[in-house]
Write a protein that holds these residues in place. Structure first.
Motif, short mmCIF file in Angstrom:
data_model
loop_
_atom_site.label_atom_id
_atom_site.label_comp_id
_atom_site.label_asym_id
_atom_site.label_seq_id
_atom_site.Cartn_x
_atom_site.Cartn_y
_atom_site.Cartn_z
N GLY A 95 -4.04 8.15 5.76
CA GLY A 95 -3.84 7.69 7.13
C GLY A 95 -4.24 6.24 7.31
N LEU A 96 -3.81 5.66 8.42
CA LEU A 96 -4.02 4.24 8.68
C LEU A 96 -5.50 3.87 8.85
CD1 LEU A 96 -2.67 1.50 9.16
CD2 LEU A 96 -2.50 2.12 11.57
N LEU A 97 -6.29 4.76 9.41
CA LEU A 97 -7.69 4.46 9.69
C LEU A 97 -8.64 5.02 8.63
CD1 LEU A 97 -7.69 5.01 13.54
CD2 LEU A 97 -7.34 2.90 12.27
N VAL B 39 6.75 -1.69 13.92
CA VAL B 39 7.94 -1.58 13.07
C VAL B 39 7.78 -2.41 11.80
CG1 VAL B 39 10.40 -2.16 12.90
CG2 VAL B 39 9.52 -0.98 14.93
N VAL B 40 7.32 -3.65 11.94
CA VAL B 40 7.14 -4.52 10.77
C VAL B 40 6.09 -3.95 9.84
CG1 VAL B 40 6.31 -6.80 10.03
CG2 VAL B 40 7.98 -6.62 11.86
N PHE B 41 4.96 -3.46 10.38
CA PHE B 41 3.93 -2.88 9.55
C PHE B 41 4.44 -1.63 8.84
CE2 PHE B 41 0.05 -0.35 8.83
CZ PHE B 41 -0.63 -1.26 8.04
N ASP C 265 -3.21 -1.35 -0.35
CA ASP C 265 -3.69 -0.14 0.32
C ASP C 265 -2.57 0.83 0.68
OD1 ASP C 265 -6.36 -0.81 0.21
OD2 ASP C 265 -6.30 -1.91 2.10
N ARG C 266 -1.40 0.57 0.20
CA ARG C 266 -0.24 1.38 0.58
C ARG C 266 -0.45 2.86 0.27
NH1 ARG C 266 4.65 2.78 -2.44
NH2 ARG C 266 6.15 3.48 -0.91
N ASP C 267 -0.85 3.18 -0.94
CA ASP C 267 -1.01 4.58 -1.33
C ASP C 267 -2.10 5.27 -0.52
OD1 ASP C 267 1.02 4.35 -3.19
OD2 ASP C 267 -0.37 3.80 -4.82
N ARG C 268 -3.19 4.56 -0.25
CA ARG C 268 -4.28 5.15 0.53
C ARG C 268 -3.84 5.39 1.97
NH1 ARG C 268 -10.46 3.00 1.47
NH2 ARG C 268 -11.17 4.94 2.40
N ILE C 269 -3.10 4.45 2.54
CA ILE C 269 -2.62 4.63 3.91
C ILE C 269 -1.65 5.79 4.00
CG2 ILE C 269 -1.19 3.58 5.72
CD1 ILE C 269 -2.48 0.89 4.96
N VAL C 270 -0.77 5.92 3.01
CA VAL C 270 0.20 7.02 3.02
C VAL C 270 -0.51 8.37 2.86
CG1 VAL C 270 2.12 8.04 1.72
CG2 VAL C 270 2.13 5.61 2.24
N SER C 271 -1.52 8.44 1.99
CA SER C 271 -2.16 9.72 1.73
C SER C 271 -3.26 10.07 2.74
CB SER C 271 -2.75 9.74 0.31
OG SER C 271 -3.78 8.78 0.19
N LEU D 177 7.55 -0.99 8.02
CA LEU D 177 8.47 -1.43 6.97
C LEU D 177 7.70 -1.97 5.75
CD1 LEU D 177 11.32 -3.11 9.05
CD2 LEU D 177 11.41 -0.96 7.76
N MET D 178 6.60 -2.64 6.02
CA MET D 178 5.77 -3.13 4.91
C MET D 178 5.25 -1.97 4.08
SD MET D 178 3.58 -6.23 6.65
CE MET D 178 2.28 -6.04 5.47
N ILE D 179 4.78 -0.93 4.74
CA ILE D 179 4.25 0.24 4.03
C ILE D 179 5.36 0.90 3.21
CG2 ILE D 179 3.32 2.57 4.33
CD1 ILE D 179 1.72 1.49 6.68
N LEU D 180 6.54 1.02 3.79
CA LEU D 180 7.63 1.71 3.11
C LEU D 180 8.29 0.90 2.00
CD1 LEU D 180 9.41 3.36 6.17
CD2 LEU D 180 7.98 4.49 4.45
N LEU D 181 8.45 -0.41 2.23
CA LEU D 181 9.28 -1.19 1.33
C LEU D 181 8.52 -1.98 0.27
CD1 LEU D 181 11.88 -2.52 3.92
CD2 LEU D 181 12.06 -0.53 2.40
N LEU D 182 7.32 -2.41 0.58
CA LEU D 182 6.58 -3.21 -0.39
C LEU D 182 5.97 -2.31 -1.45
CD1 LEU D 182 4.78 -5.86 1.83
CD2 LEU D 182 6.75 -6.20 0.35
#
Length: 157
Positions: free
Chosen positions: A129-131, A105-107, A121-127, A109-114
């Motif tokens: 995936g996490l791995l 949940v915290v991770f 790495d937010r944009d790369r994770i969103v586009s 929220l970090m991806i969504l809110l920060l």
């Protein structure tokens, strides 16, 4: 080397906080082991000071390295003691599951809110995936660490 030795103070802080929060005293054998740990750390730290090839914490390394490491070790010991306190009256599986869910949940929220400027790495994770970008060279150390943690969990259980 000196910082790795200082990191071992988390064992001492865990023992201290377990005693302060739970009131659980260490056995004589455990006290001997903790004293041996401290003695060994002092011996190795003294050897690191005498050897010119080994780096030692000096100058800014004290305030920017030693002090934050000591604080992190104390917080780690405090967290370990709090976990032990929580496990006194709870099922360890449910507690581990709760910690995993809270971490996800915290991770999330970090991806969504920060913003991307803070969480690089937010944009790369969103586009992708996490791995994204993981390969054999990244999976192997993570798997070995996870297997080690499971073994330690079984030993300390």
């Amino acid at each position: 080397i000196a910082f790795n030795l200082l990191n071992q103070t988390k064992l001492l802080s865990t023992a201290l906080f377990v005693y302060l929060l739970i009131g659980h005293k260490q056995s004589k054998m455990q006290i001997v082991a903790l004293v041996m740990l401290v003695f060994g750390a002092f011996l190795l730290a003294g050897e690191a000071k005498r050897s010119s090839s080994l780096p030692t914490p000096t100058g800014n390394n004290f305030w920017l390295g030693v002090v934050p490491l000591w604080i992190a070790s104390m917080l780690s010991g405090f967290g370990g003691a709090l976990s032990q306190l929580a496990l006194v009256s709870r099922n360890s599986f449910v507690y581990s599951l709760e910690l995993a869910v809270y971490s996800i949940v915290v991770f999330g929220l970090m991806i969504l809110l920060l913003p991307a400027s803070v969480f690089k790495d937010r944009d790369r994770i969103v586009s992708e995936g996490l791995l994204a970008g993981w390969g054999h060279a990244t999976v192997l150390p993570v798997a070995v660490q996870a297997a080690g943690a499971l073994c330690i969990g079984q030993v300390t259980k």
